[in-house]
Design a protein around this motif. Structure first.
Motif, mmCIF file in Angstrom:
data_model
loop_
_atom_site.group_PDB
_atom_site.id
_atom_site.type_symbol
_atom_site.label_atom_id
_atom_site.label_comp_id
_atom_site.label_asym_id
_atom_site.label_seq_id
_atom_site.Cartn_x
_atom_site.Cartn_y
_atom_site.Cartn_z
ATOM 1 N N ALA A 41 0.833 -1.201 0.000
ATOM 2 C CA ALA A 41 0.000 0.000 0.000
ATOM 3 C C ALA A 41 0.861 1.241 0.000
ATOM 4 N N PRO A 42 0.366 2.357 -0.554
ATOM 5 C CA PRO A 42 1.108 3.611 -0.486
ATOM 6 C C PRO A 42 1.381 3.993 0.964
ATOM 7 N N SER A 43 2.543 4.584 1.195
ATOM 8 C CA SER A 43 2.932 5.074 2.518
ATOM 9 C C SER A 43 2.875 3.986 3.578
ATOM 10 N N GLY A 44 3.046 2.716 3.176
ATOM 11 C CA GLY A 44 3.097 1.635 4.139
ATOM 12 C C GLY A 44 1.745 1.162 4.619
ATOM 13 N N ARG A 45 0.625 1.697 4.074
ATOM 14 C CA ARG A 45 -0.698 1.282 4.513
ATOM 15 C C ARG A 45 -1.075 -0.028 3.837
ATOM 16 N N SER A 46 -1.979 -0.771 4.442
ATOM 17 C CA SER A 46 -2.561 -1.952 3.825
ATOM 18 C C SER A 46 -4.064 -1.765 3.772
ATOM 19 N N ALA A 47 -4.715 -2.527 2.889
ATOM 20 C CA ALA A 47 -6.169 -2.414 2.766
ATOM 21 C C ALA A 47 -6.844 -2.722 4.094
ATOM 22 N N ALA A 48 -6.318 -3.717 4.826
ATOM 23 C CA ALA A 48 -6.924 -4.093 6.097
ATOM 24 C C ALA A 48 -6.819 -2.974 7.118
ATOM 25 N N ALA A 49 -5.825 -2.107 6.975
ATOM 26 C CA ALA A 49 -5.587 -1.052 7.961
ATOM 27 C C ALA A 49 -6.213 0.274 7.560
ATOM 28 N N MET A 152 -2.570 11.254 -6.131
ATOM 29 C CA MET A 152 -1.810 12.355 -5.536
ATOM 30 C C MET A 152 -2.027 12.403 -4.024
ATOM 31 N N CYS A 153 -3.281 12.243 -3.598
ATOM 32 C CA CYS A 153 -3.575 12.250 -2.158
ATOM 33 C C CYS A 153 -2.828 11.122 -1.446
ATOM 34 N N ALA A 154 -2.851 9.945 -2.047
ATOM 35 C CA ALA A 154 -2.180 8.797 -1.428
ATOM 36 C C ALA A 154 -0.678 9.023 -1.331
ATOM 37 N N GLY A 157 0.431 11.082 1.470
ATOM 38 C CA GLY A 157 0.288 10.470 2.787
ATOM 39 C C GLY A 157 -1.043 10.695 3.468
ATOM 40 N N PHE A 158 -2.034 11.226 2.754
ATOM 41 C CA PHE A 158 -3.349 11.422 3.353
ATOM 42 C C PHE A 158 -3.948 10.085 3.779
ATOM 43 N N ASP A 159 -4.872 10.162 4.727
ATOM 44 C CA ASP A 159 -5.552 8.970 5.219
ATOM 45 C C ASP A 159 -6.884 8.712 4.522
ATOM 46 N N ARG A 195 -8.809 1.540 -3.818
ATOM 47 C CA ARG A 195 -7.650 0.956 -4.519
ATOM 48 C C ARG A 195 -6.347 1.565 -4.016
ATOM 49 N N HIS A 196 -6.426 2.823 -3.600
ATOM 50 C CA HIS A 196 -5.238 3.504 -3.079
ATOM 51 C C HIS A 196 -5.166 3.429 -1.552
ATOM 52 N N HIS A 197 -5.987 2.532 -0.980
ATOM 53 C CA HIS A 197 -5.958 2.277 0.462
ATOM 54 C C HIS A 197 -6.317 3.514 1.276
ATOM 55 N N LEU A 198 -7.191 4.356 0.726
ATOM 56 C CA LEU A 198 -7.680 5.544 1.413
ATOM 57 C C LEU A 198 -9.133 5.334 1.813
#
Length: 285
Positions: A41-49, A152-154, A157-159, A195-198
């Motif tokens: 995931a971008p910025s180290g995020r995962s879909a589950a998180a 761009m948001c992902a 580092g946006f949440d 898709r971008h884990h946001l």
């Protein structure tokens, strides 16, 4: 190899044991081959998180003026184009979650990607200077443009994303938009964000909340108290999802009691959405 496999192999010919061990090694290699798992995931995020704000979470909504990172609120909603990764990171250091404001249903002439939108998808003005409704039926044109914006948001580092102007079908857009067109487009925006884990919020569009509450992670609403519509947002609260709500013209004494009852995260703001805000007082205050 677990104890049960070892026990079954005890006493068998050495060749068979070796053959089984080789097969097990080959299977282990297949399951751990590079690239076989989900993409990081971008910025180290995962879909589950993916972030899920809860009802009643306090917030700050600032879309104009110099960003003030000192407001005591656990959630900030700020403009995605106007702020850089360093500002998002600073808010994260202060323990904030940060929402990326974007217009996904209207064109804005002042954005750096404005020239990428063909004239054919630009409709009537939406009431704000330099803004025009988009023909949301043209997903062949709009999907890659919105993918770029949300990406761009992902990358910054946006949440989460707050996609604005998501109710063109209820306005004189210049296009014969239907409720079905809006549902299809809003779900597309939600899928892109996911898709971008946001996380992604449903902006206004109250009539379609029953159909869209499962697709979105929270809601953002303007003036539901003034127009006596706040109860229409309860499906989000019942689903354990925050409703970030603002009023502009009513004093807090006119809407905060109902907001607390319904579980909304309510503020009084000025139309320019600068730093100033007034929170609802705590119950009994």
């Amino acid at each position: 190899m677990d104890d049960r496999m070892a026990a079954r192999m005890t006493g068998r010919p050495a060749v068979l044991r070796v053959t089984v061990l080789i097969l097990l090694a080959m299977l282990a290699g297949c399951t751990s081959a590079p690239g076989s798992g989900p993409s990081p995931a971008p910025s180290g995020r995962s879909a589950a998180a993916r972030w899920q704000p809860e009802p009643g979470t306090d917030w700050q909504w600032q879309l104009s003026g110099r960003l003030d990172p000192t407001v005591d609120a656990p959630v900030y909603d700020i403009d995605g184009f106007d702020h850089e990764a360093a500002q998002v990171k600073e808010l994260h250091r202060k323990g904030r979650k940060v929402i990326c404001y974007l217009s996904t249903g209207a064109w804005e002439e002042f954005r750096p990607d404005a020239a990428r939108f063909p004239t054919a998808v630009l409709g009537k003005g939406n009431g704000w200077k330099g803004e025009r409704w988009l023909d949301i039926r043209r997903t062949d044109v709009l999907e890659p443009l919105m993918e770029s914006r949300i990406s761009m948001c992902a990358k910054k580092g946006f949440d989460a994303v707050e996609p604005d102007n998501m109710d063109g079908y209820r306005n004189p857009s210049g296009f014969p938009l239907t409720a079905a067109d809006q549902l299809r487009y809003n779900r597309l925006i939600a899928r892109i964000a996911h898709r971008h884990h946001l996380a992604v919020g449903l902006k206004n569009d109250l009539p379609q909340i029953p159909e869209l509450v499962e697709d979105f992670d929270f809601a953002v609403n303007e003036q539901c108290a003034q127009y006596e519509e706040c109860e229409e947002l309860t499906p989000f609260v019942k689903a354990g999802k925050a409703v970030f709500h603002v009023e502009y013209e009513l004093p807090v004494t006119r809407f905060c009691a109902q907001s607390r009852k319904l579980g909304l995260s309510s503020l009084l703001k000025k139309y320019e959405l600068g730093v100033w805000r007034e929170r609802c007082p705590a119950a009994g205050a």
